[in-house]
Design a protein around this motif. Sequence first.
Motif, PDB file in Angstrom:
ATOM      1  N   ASP A 123       0.909  -1.021   0.165  1.00 32.09           N
ATOM      2  CA  ASP A 123      -0.087  -0.020   0.001  1.00 32.09           C
ATOM      3  C   ASP A 123       1.063   1.237  -0.095  1.00 32.09           C
ATOM      4  O   ASP A 123       0.431   2.320  -0.722  1.00 32.09           O
ATOM      5  N   SER A 124       2.112   1.110   0.655  1.00 34.30           N
ATOM      6  CA  SER A 124       2.828   2.281   0.843  1.00 34.30           C
ATOM      7  C   SER A 124       3.960   2.576  -0.412  1.00 34.30           C
ATOM      8  O   SER A 124       4.089   3.687  -0.800  1.00 34.30           O
ATOM      9  N   LEU A 125       4.374   1.447  -0.886  1.00 37.12           N
ATOM     10  CA  LEU A 125       5.406   1.545  -1.971  1.00 37.12           C
ATOM     11  C   LEU A 125       4.948   2.056  -3.227  1.00 37.12           C
ATOM     12  O   LEU A 125       3.780   1.805  -3.467  1.00 37.12           O
ATOM     13  N   SER A 126       5.838   3.046  -3.914  1.00 30.53           N
ATOM     14  CA  SER A 126       5.255   3.656  -5.435  1.00 30.53           C
ATOM     15  C   SER A 126       5.634   2.673  -6.482  1.00 30.53           C
ATOM     16  O   SER A 126       6.341   1.508  -6.059  1.00 30.53           O
ATOM     17  N   GLU A 127       5.328   2.951  -7.475  1.00 27.47           N
ATOM     18  CA  GLU A 127       5.596   1.899  -8.838  1.00 27.47           C
ATOM     19  C   GLU A 127       6.975   2.110  -8.856  1.00 27.47           C
ATOM     20  O   GLU A 127       7.659   1.028  -9.216  1.00 27.47           O
TER      21      GLU A 127
END
Length: 209
Positions: A123-127
């Motif tokens: 949920d926290s990590l970006s692409e």
Amino acid sequence: MKDETKTTIITAGLNLLPYVGGSIATVYSSMKDKKEKERLELFFSETSESIKKFDEKFTSILEVTTHDDEYLTMLIEKISRIVEKEARKSKRDSLKSLLINSLLHGVDNHSYGQLEFFADALDSLSEQDVIIMIALYKEENLVVVNSINISDTNDPYYVLASINKIRAFGFLESFTGDFHIGAVDNELNQSVKVSQLGKLFVDFCLKTA
């Protein structure tokens, strides 16, 4: 705060915006529920299709794996809440991998903490974080942060920000070596590699199910 209450507050707040508030509020309130429903329906449909493609080995594992119903329900609800608001297909695919691997390994009071942690990380990590994570996973040797060239920008600090976020989850090990003296940022010269927890995260969530 309940989702219905939150939606009502946001809609009311949008209505306060001068000139454009009313139209934006209408679009938001009508699209939000529709998109959330579509994302959930598509997510569980694609998860079902992936499971149907299992070979005999995985099918037999799935049939005998046991779960604690309470913890399994908690995990499904947590993943569903993330899927509802996640517009990026790549992120939803990772959540699908997490759910399928959880079903294969079993969800109970012992495994739930780690599975919940993985869901929070997704949920926290970006692409970009995910792209860097996968690239480092494929490397057997240490990688110097300043040598990572994945971002669309030429700013190494954009990559460093991702490295620091990934490391905060315990997914990376870092090695400093010799520090440079002078006007050089030593953080850019540190070397990193994926930790054992990071490898487990990639195997569980970032490989195509």
